[in-house]
Scaffold this motif. Sequence first.
Motif, PDB file in Angstrom:
ATOM      1  N   ALA A  65       0.808  -1.215   0.000  1.00 41.49           N
ATOM      2  CA  ALA A  65       0.000   0.000   0.000  1.00 41.49           C
ATOM      3  C   ALA A  65       0.839   1.263   0.000  1.00 41.49           C
ATOM      4  CB  ALA A  65      -0.929   0.002   1.216  1.00 41.49           C
ATOM      5  N   SER A  66       2.123   1.139  -0.292  1.00 40.38           N
ATOM      6  CA  SER A  66       2.993   2.321  -0.238  1.00 40.38           C
ATOM      7  C   SER A  66       4.124   2.203  -1.248  1.00 40.38           C
ATOM      8  CB  SER A  66       3.567   2.494   1.178  1.00 40.38           C
ATOM      9  OG  SER A  66       4.450   3.586   1.233  1.00 40.38           O
ATOM     10  N   GLY A  67       4.007   3.002  -2.308  1.00 44.80           N
ATOM     11  CA  GLY A  67       5.050   3.026  -3.333  1.00 44.80           C
ATOM     12  C   GLY A  67       5.478   4.451  -3.626  1.00 44.80           C
ATOM     13  N   GLY A  68       5.733   4.728  -4.897  1.00 44.53           N
ATOM     14  CA  GLY A  68       6.179   6.058  -5.281  1.00 44.53           C
ATOM     15  C   GLY A  68       5.175   7.140  -4.951  1.00 44.53           C
ATOM     16  N   GLU A  69       3.889   6.793  -5.045  1.00 42.56           N
ATOM     17  CA  GLU A  69       2.852   7.791  -4.736  1.00 42.56           C
ATOM     18  C   GLU A  69       2.917   8.226  -3.276  1.00 42.56           C
ATOM     19  OE1 GLU A  69       1.824   4.337  -2.992  1.00 42.56           O
ATOM     20  OE2 GLU A  69       2.151   4.445  -5.168  1.00 42.56           O
ATOM     21  N   HIS A  70       3.308   7.298  -2.379  1.00 43.96           N
ATOM     22  CA  HIS A  70       3.456   7.652  -0.970  1.00 43.96           C
ATOM     23  C   HIS A  70       4.743   8.439  -0.736  1.00 43.96           C
ATOM     24  CE1 HIS A  70       0.005   5.264   0.051  1.00 43.96           C
ATOM     25  NE2 HIS A  70       0.191   5.472   1.341  1.00 43.96           N
ATOM     26  N   LYS A  71       5.797   8.080  -1.451  1.00 46.91           N
ATOM     27  CA  LYS A  71       7.043   8.843  -1.334  1.00 46.91           C
ATOM     28  C   LYS A  71       6.814  10.283  -1.798  1.00 46.91           C
ATOM     29  CE  LYS A  71      10.903   6.807  -2.514  1.00 46.91           C
ATOM     30  NZ  LYS A  71      12.012   5.938  -2.964  1.00 46.91           N
ATOM     31  N   PHE A  72       6.035  10.425  -2.858  1.00 48.32           N
ATOM     32  CA  PHE A  72       5.655  11.760  -3.317  1.00 48.32           C
ATOM     33  C   PHE A  72       4.851  12.486  -2.233  1.00 48.32           C
ATOM     34  CE2 PHE A  72       1.885  14.049  -4.868  1.00 48.32           C
ATOM     35  CZ  PHE A  72       2.486  15.187  -5.401  1.00 48.32           C
ATOM     36  N   GLY A  73       3.897  11.778  -1.619  1.00 53.93           N
ATOM     37  CA  GLY A  73       3.071  12.384  -0.583  1.00 53.93           C
ATOM     38  C   GLY A  73       3.890  12.864   0.603  1.00 53.93           C
ATOM     39  N   HIS A  74       4.866  12.057   1.022  1.00 54.80           N
ATOM     40  CA  HIS A  74       5.719  12.448   2.148  1.00 54.80           C
ATOM     41  C   HIS A  74       6.626  13.622   1.769  1.00 54.80           C
ATOM     42  CE1 HIS A  74       4.327   9.325   4.745  1.00 54.80           C
ATOM     43  NE2 HIS A  74       4.773   8.350   3.974  1.00 54.80           N
ATOM     44  N   ALA A  75       7.089  13.635   0.511  1.00 61.98           N
ATOM     45  CA  ALA A  75       7.917  14.750   0.052  1.00 61.98           C
ATOM     46  C   ALA A  75       7.101  16.043   0.026  1.00 61.98           C
ATOM     47  CB  ALA A  75       8.483  14.448  -1.335  1.00 61.98           C
ATOM     48  N   LEU A  76       5.852  15.944  -0.398  1.00 60.04           N
ATOM     49  CA  LEU A  76       4.968  17.110  -0.437  1.00 60.04           C
ATOM     50  C   LEU A  76       4.689  17.619   0.974  1.00 60.04           C
ATOM     51  CD1 LEU A  76       3.192  19.025  -2.077  1.00 60.04           C
ATOM     52  CD2 LEU A  76       1.352  17.310  -1.945  1.00 60.04           C
ATOM     53  N   GLU A  77       4.476  16.699   1.897  1.00 56.46           N
ATOM     54  CA  GLU A  77       4.230  17.091   3.290  1.00 56.46           C
ATOM     55  C   GLU A  77       5.443  17.819   3.863  1.00 56.46           C
ATOM     56  OE1 GLU A  77       2.729  17.455   7.194  1.00 56.46           O
ATOM     57  OE2 GLU A  77       1.725  17.108   5.274  1.00 56.46           O
ATOM     58  N   LYS A  78       6.611  17.398   3.470  1.00 57.90           N
ATOM     59  CA  LYS A  78       7.838  18.035   3.948  1.00 57.90           C
ATOM     60  C   LYS A  78       7.972  19.456   3.395  1.00 57.90           C
ATOM     61  CE  LYS A  78      12.805  17.055   4.378  1.00 57.90           C
ATOM     62  NZ  LYS A  78      13.882  16.090   4.036  1.00 57.90           N
TER      63      LYS A  78
END
Length: 361
Positions: free
Chosen positions: A258-271
């Motif tokens: 349930a966690s791939g590039g889309e989640h890495k993008f989401g965490h980068a955006l949150e940062k």
Amino acid sequence: MSADTINVLKMRDFSKSRWTQLPRDVLVGHNAIEQLPDILADIKTGRSALIITGASTREVAGNQVSAVLKQDYQVTHFSAPTLDTRILEEAEQTGKETGAEFIIGVGGGRIIDTAKIVSYNLDIPFISIPTAASHDGIVSGRASLPTENGSVSVQAHPPIAVIADTGIIAQAPHRLLASGCADVISNYTAILDWELAHRLRGEEISEYAVALSRMTAEILVKNSHLIKPGQEQAAWIVVKALVSSGVAMSIAGSSRPASGGEHKFGHALEKLMPGAALHGEACGMGSIMTMYLHGGDWKSIRQSLIQIGAPTTPEQMKIPDDVIVTALLSAKDIRPERFTILDTGLTRESAEKLVQMLYEE
């Protein structure tokens, strides 16, 4: 047996055991909280409870939980206004001082994550009572802990029981329900990234977890027309999907299904812009773009998110396009050990085209 299955089996180390922890009881429905004493009697948790809530979620459901327990249980409330190491230490100390034998997390994602981390650190059972279906953390054994360098995923206790009162969840802001849907729908690209890492890096993969994760996303997309504001049927569908997604992660022993590039993008955006988007919203948008990179049906994902009411463009999130571009390019620095399509050399020009694609009719 297919050649791919044989290759997966050959790569797996069968000399090692894997411990899969799943919820023992899952109760979803109207007035489900009223059945909490029956759940506790079934799992035999003890008599001393530490209830972790936020200020608003105590009013929404925490006091109701306390009321159904007060006759037969010793109840202590702990309010967690934020999720950080100081709050975790205070909650753990409260649990120790009161002799808590189990923890009940009543609230949204932040409260549930707080409860599961405290449960893990104190080594006592944890019961998840979500007041909103905003992401799949309500049942997983991982928690998102904010740090100065962005959120990190930490080991935690999965709940021994999940009690989802659809009457309460349906009354939460629809944005939260839509975010939960987007989080599950992003499973599509998470498993594509996992399969990519398996083919290119030899990463071990679980076909069972992949199948369950994909099926969960498909069911939600199929029923996206039923996800309407204020409807208990919608709450029921989404909670079931979130539970299934969490089970897939438990089977895998990681958040990979349930966690791939889309989640890495989401965490980068949150940062880059903390609080600008909900977790699931960011992952949903990330899934549209990473599905395009995988050569898949990105338009179907976008249409499902639109039908559900989740944002699909930076403009709808009130985030500048260039911030989305920067998040795409910096996603490779989030959990660099987790290989995804965003780690294959995305250029700024390609990232800019991805963002413009989101606006296409």
